[in-house]
Design an enzyme around this catalytic site. Structure first.
Site, PDB file in Angstrom:
ATOM      1  N   ALA A  79       0.835  -1.197   0.000  1.00  0.00           N
ATOM      2  CA  ALA A  79       0.000   0.000   0.000  1.00  0.00           C
ATOM      3  C   ALA A  79       0.868   1.246   0.000  1.00  0.00           C
ATOM      4  O   ALA A  79       1.908   1.286   0.654  1.00  0.00           O
ATOM      5  CB  ALA A  79      -0.922   0.010   1.217  1.00  0.00           C
ATOM      6  N   GLU A 122      -1.850 -11.915  -5.020  1.00  0.00           N
ATOM      7  CA  GLU A 122      -3.192 -12.059  -5.560  1.00  0.00           C
ATOM      8  C   GLU A 122      -3.911 -10.727  -5.435  1.00  0.00           C
ATOM      9  O   GLU A 122      -3.721 -10.005  -4.454  1.00  0.00           O
ATOM     10  CB  GLU A 122      -3.948 -13.139  -4.786  1.00  0.00           C
ATOM     11  N   TYR A 170       2.398  -3.994 -11.076  1.00  0.00           N
ATOM     12  CA  TYR A 170       2.948  -5.347 -10.990  1.00  0.00           C
ATOM     13  C   TYR A 170       3.534  -5.793 -12.324  1.00  0.00           C
ATOM     14  O   TYR A 170       4.644  -6.325 -12.380  1.00  0.00           O
ATOM     15  CB  TYR A 170       1.883  -6.347 -10.533  1.00  0.00           C
ATOM     16  N   ASN A 214      -8.223  -4.189 -10.105  1.00  0.00           N
ATOM     17  CA  ASN A 214      -7.327  -3.364  -9.287  1.00  0.00           C
ATOM     18  C   ASN A 214      -6.322  -2.652 -10.205  1.00  0.00           C
ATOM     19  O   ASN A 214      -5.627  -3.285 -10.985  1.00  0.00           O
ATOM     20  CB  ASN A 214      -6.597  -4.253  -8.281  1.00  0.00           C
TER      21      ASN A 214
END
Length: 153
Positions: free
Chosen positions: A75, A108, A119, A113
């Site tokens: 985060a 995951e 990623y 998202n």
């Protein structure tokens, strides 16, 4: 003065939209950190480990197992997104996994998202799907996607 768990929870409260129910509770984080194979990293607005009196801008929570790591949470507080901190955290996850002799890192996320771009930019690839795993705010379901990253020597 806030401790590291307080700083993790501050970022968590700011970073995770409540309608998805993805933020962990203080108890979940605390219980997870009680295990020796769970690790965290805090980062400040400059990409460094924050001084003990300074707030965190982001964090990671990682679980280790022989040969692999699972990125449980990552985060960055919304006001610090777009400054390279997410990439710095991912690079740190890879560095730390390498020091623990991991060969793969997994994570995951829900299919919609926006972190998916982060990623993929850092070498994580989709390797699996869990159909209808997450509940959307309207009650319908959305898939979870599993990503993997192979640590090169």
């Amino acid at each position: 003065m806030k401790d590291d768990l307080d700083r993790i929870m501050d970022v968590m409260a700011a970073a995770f939209a409540p309608e998805w129910g993805e933020a962990w509770t203080r108890r979940q984080v605390s219980d997870s950190l009680a295990f020796p194979h769970t690790h965290y990293r805090l980062i400040d607005v400059y990409g460094a480990i924050p001084a003990s009196a300074d707030p965190a801008a982001g964090f990671t929570l990682v679980r280790s197992a022989p040969g692999e790591e699972e990125l449980l949470l990552i985060a960055v507080a919304p006001q610090w997104r777009g400054h390279g901190l997410g990439g710095a955290l991912l690079a740190d996850v890879v560095r730390q996994a390498r020091t623990r002799n991991a060969e793969r890192i997994f994570l995951e996320m829900r299919e919609n998202n926006s972190a998916r771009l982060l990623y993929e930019r850092h070498g994580f690839e989709p390797i699996g799907r869990r159909p209808a795993y997450y509940r959307k705010p309207d009650g319908s379901r959305i898939d979870a996607i599993t990503f993997g990253y192979t640590i090169a020597d």
